[in-house]
Structure formats: C-alpha cells, structure tokens
Scaffold this active site. Structure first.
Site, PDB file in Angstrom:
ATOM      1  N   SER A  21       0.836  -1.203   0.000  1.00 28.06           N
ATOM      2  CA  SER A  21       0.000   0.000   0.000  1.00 28.06           C
ATOM      3  C   SER A  21       0.873   1.255   0.000  1.00 28.06           C
ATOM      4  O   SER A  21       1.624   1.466  -0.941  1.00 28.06           O
ATOM      5  CB  SER A  21      -0.965  -0.067   1.193  1.00 28.06           C
ATOM      6  N   HIS A  79      -8.359  -4.859  -0.741  1.00 26.64           N
ATOM      7  CA  HIS A  79      -7.039  -4.349  -0.393  1.00 26.64           C
ATOM      8  C   HIS A  79      -6.262  -5.282   0.530  1.00 26.64           C
ATOM      9  O   HIS A  79      -5.129  -4.998   0.896  1.00 26.64           O
ATOM     10  CB  HIS A  79      -7.206  -2.973   0.273  1.00 26.64           C
ATOM     11  N   ASP A 131     -10.256  -3.887  -5.357  1.00 20.92           N
ATOM     12  CA  ASP A 131      -9.628  -3.053  -4.330  1.00 20.92           C
ATOM     13  C   ASP A 131     -10.196  -1.636  -4.416  1.00 20.92           C
ATOM     14  O   ASP A 131     -10.007  -0.951  -5.422  1.00 20.92           O
ATOM     15  CB  ASP A 131      -8.111  -3.022  -4.556  1.00 20.92           C
TER      16      ASP A 131
END
Length: 201
Positions: A105, A185, A154
């Site tokens: 991320s 995610h 996501d």
C-alpha cells in the site's frame, strides 16, 4: 546524522551470501509490520524496515496526501529523494550484497516512487497493492524482477491504475510477475507465496 539513521528503522545485518531486504509498511503500520515475515521467508537475509515519518491522524505514512488517492506531489518528491538517500547509504554499507525491496500500500507507493527516480538501487522489487495515480516516464528496469500484487475489487487501488503500472513496468523492461485476486485491499496467502518466491528464488 548519517543517512542510514535518517529514518527510525528495525534492522538486521545479512548473513554471508544473503540479500539485504527493505520492507516498507502500509499506512498505520510501523517498522515491525513485515520484519518477522521477512525472517520467516529468508532467515539469513539482512533487513531494513523503516518507519514512515509522516503522521496522518496518528497513522504513520511515508508521504503526505490530501485525500484518498490524491497525493501531495511536492512532498512525495522530497520524501522520495530522502528515502533514496537512506537506501543508498545502507546499500553502500553492504557492498556486493543483492538489494531487494517490497512494500504494501503506502509502502509500495514510496518504493515505486524511489524506483522511478533511481532504478539502479534495487535488484528485485515487490509492490503489494500499489497505487500510482500519475503517469511516470519510462526508466531502464532491464533485468530486474518485479512482483505486483493486487485485488481486482480493491477500493483503494483501482484495477485500471494497476494495469497502467503494469504497462509502465513492461515498457521499462522489467521482468514482471503478478499475483492478482478477486478481492480488495487485503493481502492474501497467494501474495505471500509470490513474495517468498521473489525474495528467495
């Protein structure tokens, strides 16, 4: 202060013949998020796991943003240069050692930005759920293995942007591997297996 101390980080020196692995946490993580995972995947590896020095409501990040998926590009450029210097200093302290990096991320985003700015720093790169909402210029990633993992649903990293990043990596000459699932995610077991293959093969 030396460049190797410019971030608070958890570190381990590599055993002889083992790589040095940089691990970059996601928003709200810290230097412990992936440290033990790397130890499990590659017990002999050196590890550098820095903590992001930007606070977003108390959550650690590596650069500022003004909204979900909206980056402060000036801040990103400054922190990319700082991180690249940090990485280069650790690389110089371990001459001749292969250097790998992965991030999740926000950690994947700072890693990708560093690679775009200084593609020679890493031999292998793992980008877990990256979000690159700008159009980077091609660089020379010939001979470098790059893993990209993503979820097709996501909500934080829209699939079309992931496809755009994959196209950029291929155009830059990278040896690209992917691990894509139909979720969001979250990191799934297949991604961990793909990361382990990247870091140990």
């Amino acid at each position: 202060m030396t460049q190797t101390l410019s971030y608070h980080a958890r570190t381990r020196a590599p055993d002889p013949g083992a790589p040095l692995i940089f691990a970059f946490h996601g928003t709200g993580g810290d230097e412990t998020q992936f440290f033990e995972l790397v130890r499990q995947i590659h017990p002999g590896a050196g590890i550098v796991s820095p903590r992001g020095d930007v606070s977003e409501g108390g959550a650690a990040r590596f650069f500022r943003r003004t909204g979900e998926g909206v980056y402060d590009m000036e801040d990103l450029a400054e922190r990319t240069a700082r991180m690249a210097a940090f990485i280069a200093a650790h690389k110089a302290a371990n001459p001749g050692v292969p250097v790998y990096g992965f991030g999740y991320s926000n950690g994947a985003n700072i890693l990708a930005s560093v690679v775009m700015a200084q593609p020679d720093l890493f031999d292998r790169i793992g980008l877990l759920h990256p979000l690159i909402p700008w159009q980077p210029v091609p660089v020379d990633l010939g001979g470098r293995r790059v893993l990209v993992t993503a979820g097709r649903r996501d909500p934080i990293c829209p699939w079309p942007l992931t496809e755009g990043l994959l196209t950029w990596l291929v155009d830059s000459g990278a040896d690209v591997r992917t691990e894509i699932h139909d979720g969001g995610h979250e990191i799934r077991q297949g991604e961990i297996a793909a990361l382990a293959e990247l870091l140990t093969a």
